[in-house]
Structures are given as C-alpha cells and as structure tokens.
Write an enzyme that holds these catalytic residues in place. Sequence first.
Site, PDB file in Angstrom:
ATOM      1  N   CYS A 135     -49.049  -0.008  -8.706  1.00 29.09           N
ATOM      2  CA  CYS A 135     -48.244  -0.003  -7.477  1.00 29.09           C
ATOM      3  C   CYS A 135     -47.993  -1.422  -6.986  1.00 29.09           C
ATOM      4  O   CYS A 135     -48.860  -2.019  -6.334  1.00 29.09           O
ATOM      5  CB  CYS A 135     -48.936   0.819  -6.389  1.00 29.09           C
ATOM      6  SG  CYS A 135     -47.994   0.881  -4.854  1.00 29.09           S
ATOM      7  N   CYS A 138     -48.035  -1.841  -3.219  1.00 30.21           N
ATOM      8  CA  CYS A 138     -49.366  -1.894  -2.604  1.00 30.21           C
ATOM      9  C   CYS A 138     -50.054  -3.230  -2.890  1.00 30.21           C
ATOM     10  O   CYS A 138     -50.713  -3.781  -2.018  1.00 30.21           O
ATOM     11  CB  CYS A 138     -50.270  -0.793  -3.170  1.00 30.21           C
ATOM     12  SG  CYS A 138     -49.483   0.771  -3.477  1.00 30.21           S
ATOM     13  N   ASP A 139     -49.945  -3.716  -4.107  1.00 29.90           N
ATOM     14  CA  ASP A 139     -50.824  -4.799  -4.553  1.00 29.90           C
ATOM     15  C   ASP A 139     -50.126  -6.122  -4.843  1.00 29.90           C
ATOM     16  O   ASP A 139     -50.799  -7.131  -5.086  1.00 29.90           O
ATOM     17  CB  ASP A 139     -51.586  -4.351  -5.816  1.00 29.90           C
ATOM     18  CG  ASP A 139     -52.461  -3.135  -5.537  1.00 29.90           C
ATOM     19  OD1 ASP A 139     -52.943  -3.014  -4.396  1.00 29.90           O
ATOM     20  OD2 ASP A 139     -52.645  -2.310  -6.433  1.00 29.90           O
TER      21      ASP A 139
END
Length: 310
Positions: A135, A138-139
């Site tokens: 992701c 997200c990261d």
Amino acid sequence: METQHRKLIIIGSGPAGLTAAIYSARAELSPLVITGSQWGGQLMWTTEVENFPGFPKGIMGPQLMQEMRDQAARFGTEFVDNDVSAVDFSAKPFKLTTPAGQYTADCVIIATGASAIWLGLESEQRLRGKGVSACATCDGFFFKDKDVAVVGGGDSAMEEATFLTKFCKSVTILVRGPEVRASKYMLERAKADPKITFRFNTSVAEVLGENSVTGLKLVNAETKASDTIAVQGLFLAIGHKPDTEIFAGQIELGKKNYIAVRDLTKTSVEGVFTAGDVHDYRYRQAVTAAGSGCMAALDAEKYLHSQTAK
Ligand code: NDP
C-alpha cells in the site's frame, strides 16, 4: 451443536466491521462480531498509520484496531475469534457456521475485507512492514528520498508508482511480461515522470536484507539472467483478492468476486449488508472502510426496525 440466535451478526473485524459494531451496539442491537481467526484485518500488518483522522502523531496499525475493538466492546459488542466456515442466506433467520458453533441471525453485515496478493517469497513475507508493503498510500511517506521498486503492470502499479514519486528519489516498475496491462492514460503519465523507469520481463526472485530491505534479486524471464538492484522499499501492486469464498452462491458477486452492491450497503439478499473492502475495490482505505461500516450499521438498524414494525 447448540445454535445461538442474534439480531445482528457482523462478519469481519477490520475498520469496517468494528465501526459497524460500534454503531450497532450503541443502537442497542447487541451485535456479535465473528472476527476471523486473525482478527483486525489488514491494519494488523502495518506499522504506523498517519492518515487516520484524529491521530496527529500517527498510531500503530494494531493499536488502532485494538482501540476500535475496545470501543465496540464498551457498548456491549460480543466477539467470537473464529472464522465463519459456511453461511446459508437462502431462508430467514440466516445461518452461519463456525468451527466452534452454529449461529442464526435476523440481519448480517459482511465486512470480511480483501487481501493484497503477494508474490509468496519467504524473504518478502519476512520483510513485510520492514520495507515491503502492498500500500503506497499508507507507507509511501516513510520512503522519503529512497529508491524503491513497484511490482505490477496494471493501473494500481502505475498509480502507486506515480504517487511514490512525491517522496522517493527513484521508482523502478518491475513488469513480469513484455508489456503492461494498465490503461493508456495511466501508463503515459508514469512514463512521462522522470523519476520512474520500467523494467520489462522482470520478476523478483528474492528480497534482500536482514531487518530492512536493501535490494532485490531480479530475474529476466527471457534470458534467465539475474542481477541485483539496490532499493530500500518494495511495493506490491499485483492486485487484491476479496475474501468472499464462503459467500459464493449465497449472494451475488460482481467483478473479480467483490460483492455486488446496490444502494450503497445492500447485497442481493434482503437483510444482508456489506461494508468495506469486500465490495470496495476503488478506495480501500481504513477511513473509507470505517465510514462504510457506519453506513451498513445504520441501514441494518433501519432494516431490523422495519421487520419488528411489520
Ligand atoms: P490488475 O489485475 O489489473 O493487474 C495486476 C498486474 O499485476 C498485472 O500487470 C499482472 O501481470 C501483474 N501480476 C499479477 N501477478 C503477478 C506476479 N505474481 N508477479 C508479477 N506481476 C504480477 O490489478 P490492479 O490492482 O492493477 O487493478 C485492478 C482493477 O482496478 C483494474 O480494473 C484497474 O483498472 C482498477 N484500478 C483503477 C485505478 C484508477 O482508475 N485510478 C487505479 C487502480 C486500479 P500480467 O499482466 O502479466 O498478468
């Protein structure tokens, strides 16, 4: 085996399922959450979550899920930490089977989520959350000024790679075949980005590094020649798989076996609602899943009320 009856059963315990539990517990529906044998969903695999509103300093994924679970428990949600192995939605009350017991329910919310597809390498699994991620949204932020690689040739890979250029020094897209399957627009946008380079006919044989990613061993599909590249991050973008196997034949499934949804939260069976990534292949964010859990709980409440008023 004794059968227990509940007004509302929620299947799944990611942000969608637990938000549905918080709302329906506060509406005094005494929900039972059948969490899955590994409760908490995809956030249990992440480290820091920095984009969930309300946590200006960020929060660890597992802690966020524990807080949601505690919040649902506070209003009387019951939990069964088990998998649902079969459902029967052909008649009411609906029937749900777990290895530990049978349940019937007047209303069900399906929030079983989706799982990222992984390459299946031992080194990839060992370094998950330590430089290997599925992701970028997200990261990506954690890879400021780093060199990273993205595996995949679909729209997700193009989108993730383009997103990563905001932070990263370089992004190498690794495509296993001779061409991508991404849409022309997404491909052209990625190609036009000076930080992005493509390698075709290239697969990852091993993720290198002990406690964090230091590089990749790559293999060329045509020549079988291998080489290594130095990267600090590896992002998988080879698709997601909704967790819908047990619902096949019980409710209508749509594209790629995601639940076919109508009127935002309803499935093809009256009284069975859905929330989160199990039907949403577009947004796939913790906060959108939570919002969708809230919507499903409100619709389930309305449905149950309409049944008692009959
Ligand atoms: P896709 O199934 O479209 O693409 C998956 C990609 O991963 C393919 O290039 C495939 O290669 C590759 N792949 C699969 N398995 C492996 C493996 N083991 N090793 C290496 N590569 C592998 O998935 P996406 O997630 O990209 O897209 C899903 C859907 O969501 C699509 O309909 C897409 O259009 C849509 N989407 C739309 C977006 C938008 O419009 N903004 C953004 C993201 C997704 P191969 O081609 O060789 O099979």
